[in-house]
Design a protein around this motif. Structure first.
Motif, PDB file in Angstrom:
ATOM      1  N   LEU A  57       0.964  -1.211  -0.077  1.00  0.00           N
ATOM      2  CA  LEU A  57      -0.126   0.044   0.142  1.00  0.00           C
ATOM      3  C   LEU A  57       0.880   1.197   0.087  1.00  0.00           C
ATOM      4  O   LEU A  57       0.833   2.118  -0.854  1.00  0.00           O
ATOM      5  CB  LEU A  57      -0.877   0.014   1.041  1.00  0.00           C
ATOM      6  N   MET A  58       1.691   1.166   0.774  1.00  0.00           N
ATOM      7  CA  MET A  58       2.786   2.457   0.645  1.00  0.00           C
ATOM      8  C   MET A  58       3.446   2.652  -0.445  1.00  0.00           C
ATOM      9  O   MET A  58       3.654   3.730  -0.889  1.00  0.00           O
ATOM     10  CB  MET A  58       3.819   2.228   2.013  1.00  0.00           C
ATOM     11  N   ALA A 102       2.511   1.793  -3.479  1.00  0.00           N
ATOM     12  CA  ALA A 102       1.314   2.204  -4.284  1.00  0.00           C
ATOM     13  C   ALA A 102       1.052   3.662  -4.287  1.00  0.00           C
ATOM     14  O   ALA A 102       0.795   4.470  -5.163  1.00  0.00           O
ATOM     15  CB  ALA A 102      -0.056   1.368  -4.305  1.00  0.00           C
ATOM     16  N   VAL A 103       0.931   3.945  -2.999  1.00  0.00           N
ATOM     17  CA  VAL A 103       0.880   5.512  -2.846  1.00  0.00           C
ATOM     18  C   VAL A 103       1.771   6.386  -3.138  1.00  0.00           C
ATOM     19  O   VAL A 103       1.733   7.315  -3.702  1.00  0.00           O
ATOM     20  CB  VAL A 103       0.337   5.805  -1.178  1.00  0.00           C
ATOM     21  N   HIS A 104       2.979   5.880  -2.814  1.00  0.00           N
ATOM     22  CA  HIS A 104       4.108   6.683  -3.403  1.00  0.00           C
ATOM     23  C   HIS A 104       4.162   6.762  -4.879  1.00  0.00           C
ATOM     24  O   HIS A 104       4.516   7.814  -5.306  1.00  0.00           O
ATOM     25  CB  HIS A 104       5.401   6.042  -2.846  1.00  0.00           C
ATOM     26  N   ASP A 105       4.072   5.608  -5.550  1.00  0.00           N
ATOM     27  CA  ASP A 105       3.766   5.766  -7.013  1.00  0.00           C
ATOM     28  C   ASP A 105       2.894   6.766  -7.356  1.00  0.00           C
ATOM     29  O   ASP A 105       3.214   7.236  -8.205  1.00  0.00           O
ATOM     30  CB  ASP A 105       3.942   4.424  -7.701  1.00  0.00           C
ATOM     31  N   LEU A 106       1.634   6.686  -6.874  1.00  0.00           N
ATOM     32  CA  LEU A 106       0.713   7.341  -7.409  1.00  0.00           C
ATOM     33  C   LEU A 106       0.722   8.715  -7.090  1.00  0.00           C
ATOM     34  O   LEU A 106       0.260   9.680  -8.051  1.00  0.00           O
ATOM     35  CB  LEU A 106      -0.759   6.839  -7.097  1.00  0.00           C
ATOM     36  N   PHE A 107       1.246   9.116  -5.997  1.00  0.00           N
ATOM     37  CA  PHE A 107       1.032  10.750  -5.553  1.00  0.00           C
ATOM     38  C   PHE A 107       2.400  11.397  -5.473  1.00  0.00           C
ATOM     39  O   PHE A 107       2.372  12.570  -5.482  1.00  0.00           O
ATOM     40  CB  PHE A 107       0.260  10.495  -4.143  1.00  0.00           C
ATOM     41  N   LEU A 108       3.419  10.669  -5.165  1.00  0.00           N
ATOM     42  CA  LEU A 108       4.683  11.385  -5.235  1.00  0.00           C
ATOM     43  C   LEU A 108       5.809  11.097  -6.399  1.00  0.00           C
ATOM     44  O   LEU A 108       6.659  11.871  -6.429  1.00  0.00           O
ATOM     45  CB  LEU A 108       5.722  10.916  -4.170  1.00  0.00           C
TER      46      LEU A 108
END
Length: 50
Positions: free
Chosen positions: A40-41, A43-49
């Protein structure tokens, strides 16, 4: 006094334990939670950062 007679044989425990029994074990659930959190971390890193 403790009864140690061996007159009765215990019932056989030939029950098959399935996937739900395996998933209910705490070490496996902790492991899966850690792996899920890492995914999850990432995926969030790839999507938003990125």
């Amino acid at each position: 006094m403790l009864d140690t007679s061996r007159d009765q044989t215990p019932a056989p425990t030939d029950e098959q334990r399935g996937c739900l029994f395996a998933l209910s074990q705490p070490p496996l659930m902790i492991f899966l939670t850690v792996i899920g959190a890492l995914l999850l971390m990432a995926a969030v890193h790839d999507l938003f950062l990125l």
